[in-house]
Write a protein that holds these residues in place. Sequence first.
Motif, short mmCIF file in Angstrom:
data_model
loop_
_atom_site.label_atom_id
_atom_site.label_comp_id
_atom_site.label_asym_id
_atom_site.label_seq_id
_atom_site.Cartn_x
_atom_site.Cartn_y
_atom_site.Cartn_z
N ALA A 1 44.94 61.46 44.86
CA ALA A 1 44.44 60.76 46.04
C ALA A 1 44.32 59.26 45.77
CB ALA A 1 43.08 61.34 46.45
N MET A 2 43.73 58.89 44.65
CA MET A 2 43.55 57.47 44.34
C MET A 2 44.88 56.76 44.12
SD MET A 2 40.01 57.21 42.11
CE MET A 2 40.04 58.71 41.14
N VAL A 3 45.81 57.46 43.46
CA VAL A 3 47.12 56.88 43.19
C VAL A 3 47.91 56.69 44.49
CG1 VAL A 3 49.41 57.52 42.28
CG2 VAL A 3 47.42 57.51 40.78
N LEU A 4 47.90 57.70 45.35
CA LEU A 4 48.68 57.61 46.59
C LEU A 4 48.15 56.54 47.53
CD1 LEU A 4 49.38 61.40 47.19
CD2 LEU A 4 51.02 59.65 46.49
N GLU A 5 46.84 56.31 47.52
CA GLU A 5 46.28 55.21 48.30
C GLU A 5 46.84 53.87 47.81
OE1 GLU A 5 41.92 57.35 49.01
OE2 GLU A 5 42.16 55.74 47.53
N GLU A 6 46.91 53.71 46.50
CA GLU A 6 47.45 52.47 45.93
C GLU A 6 48.93 52.34 46.24
OE1 GLU A 6 47.53 48.85 43.92
OE2 GLU A 6 45.81 50.05 44.55
N VAL A 7 49.66 53.46 46.20
CA VAL A 7 51.08 53.44 46.52
C VAL A 7 51.28 53.01 47.97
CG1 VAL A 7 53.10 54.92 46.87
CG2 VAL A 7 51.80 55.09 44.75
N GLN A 8 50.50 53.55 48.88
CA GLN A 8 50.63 53.19 50.30
C GLN A 8 50.36 51.69 50.51
OE1 GLN A 8 47.93 56.18 51.95
NE2 GLN A 8 49.66 57.23 52.89
N ARG A 9 49.37 51.18 49.82
CA ARG A 9 49.08 49.74 49.94
C ARG A 9 50.25 48.92 49.39
NH1 ARG A 9 43.75 46.56 47.53
NH2 ARG A 9 44.43 44.47 48.10
N THR A 10 50.82 49.33 48.26
CA THR A 10 51.94 48.62 47.66
C THR A 10 53.17 48.65 48.57
OG1 THR A 10 51.13 49.15 45.43
CG2 THR A 10 53.44 48.49 45.63
N ILE A 11 53.40 49.77 49.23
CA ILE A 11 54.54 49.89 50.15
C ILE A 11 54.45 48.84 51.25
CG2 ILE A 11 55.52 51.37 51.96
CD1 ILE A 11 55.08 53.75 50.07
N TYR A 12 53.26 48.64 51.81
CA TYR A 12 53.11 47.64 52.87
C TYR A 12 53.25 46.21 52.32
CZ TYR A 12 52.01 50.52 56.91
OH TYR A 12 52.10 51.38 57.98
N ILE A 13 52.79 45.98 51.11
CA ILE A 13 52.97 44.66 50.49
C ILE A 13 54.46 44.38 50.29
CG2 ILE A 13 52.69 43.39 48.32
CD1 ILE A 13 49.86 44.54 48.15
N GLN A 14 55.20 45.38 49.81
CA GLN A 14 56.64 45.20 49.61
C GLN A 14 57.35 44.97 50.94
OE1 GLN A 14 58.06 48.53 47.29
NE2 GLN A 14 57.44 47.60 45.37
N ALA A 15 56.88 45.63 51.99
CA ALA A 15 57.47 45.43 53.32
C ALA A 15 57.29 43.98 53.77
CB ALA A 15 56.84 46.39 54.32
N ASP A 16 56.08 43.44 53.57
CA ASP A 16 55.82 42.06 53.96
C ASP A 16 56.69 41.10 53.15
OD1 ASP A 16 53.84 40.17 55.46
OD2 ASP A 16 53.91 39.41 53.40
N ALA A 17 56.87 41.40 51.86
CA ALA A 17 57.70 40.54 51.01
C ALA A 17 59.15 40.57 51.45
CB ALA A 17 57.57 40.98 49.55
N LYS A 18 59.66 41.75 51.84
CA LYS A 18 61.03 41.86 52.35
C LYS A 18 61.23 40.99 53.59
CE LYS A 18 61.99 46.61 50.81
NZ LYS A 18 62.24 48.01 51.28
N ALA A 19 60.25 41.06 54.50
CA ALA A 19 60.34 40.27 55.73
C ALA A 19 60.25 38.77 55.42
CB ALA A 19 59.23 40.68 56.69
N ALA A 20 59.36 38.40 54.51
CA ALA A 20 59.18 36.99 54.16
C ALA A 20 60.44 36.40 53.53
CB ALA A 20 58.00 36.84 53.20
#
Length: 375
Positions: free
Chosen positions: A247-266
Amino acid sequence: MTLMHQKQTIEDCVNDQVARWDLTNSIDVYLTCGYGPPLCWKLYEFEPRSEELLGQLQYLQDPVTGASQRYQKYSPPLGLTKLDTSDDTHFETYMDQLLDPQLLADEFGYTCFEEERQIDDFQAKLLDLLCGFYAQTQEYDDLHVLLRSILRMMLLTYIMGHTLTLEESTTHGVLAAIRHSRKPPSHALSIHTSPRLANRQLKFFFSVLRNQVYDQLLHWQQQTLHASTPKKEVTWLSAFCVMLGFAMVLEEVQRTIYIQADAKAAKGEMSQEQAETEAGNACERIDRRFALLVGLFQCKYRDRKWGARGSFGNQTPELVDVNERHFLGSVYSLVVQKRKHLESRKDITLLPGNQCRFTSRLVARFLLPFLGLPP
């Protein structure tokens, strides 16, 4: 999510962006993820073909708004001349240092969730309890070995979700050694300076270790949930701890996925809408798979025969070991104390603006149902 850490992807980046290596200019660099001793590595300066590797996006949580903020930072042109599998042993040795039971018990919980503690300390206390429990178990006990794997999984996920940065006391010395490309004026330097290429290259090794421990623990949980022996009270605590780790790991993974998405757009790799849609779909798949896993756990481990005397409330087994009972009692009390916070997190919508509130979202979905079980 892992594409950027694959060996071929990194080698393609080097071929595209590195004009030449200066093999006469090696620098011993101390890099930290924010927890434990730094990783020391010999890096070499390279002459860049463009500005691509001289800058880096970093994301920090705003302590006032709680939102994730993007920052563009200077990155010194330093890297590894090759990714050598003979270096694997160095990373195993480093992981052993970071997984020292006392160091984990003293630091990891509050370091791992340092930003979240600005909002609520539930998750930091939960991980702190898990680390303390690990430190109390016997070294060659099966539970100790499993807890080590869980904490290894969490630690590797933490490292992969954070930038490896120069130790502050060494930053000016490292930058003074750069010969072949521009350097920012000293007044423009900020904390958390990171050599972007070296960060990606070193994370290749951590990524391999992360994938191995993910696979190991998923296989263990699958076998445990499927097996009819031993009696389920024997494996209940182990499976419970693995679920907390997931649970704790997957929460961090989900947050990282959105950060990577923002970086791709930027960086113009795709539109903001495309990047956010891709991230949302990936995170929703994680939600569905985790919900399935919670359902499987409940199917196997809820038992009315255990009644109201369980170590983690109704319909859970009553354990005999003092340390095990203390750990579960402490976690249960923490969940009761923080119930309102967990209720507020469990239904947080998967949106970019909510990524800093993903922490405890899946943990809540696993733990809160225990509080409502009848005797």
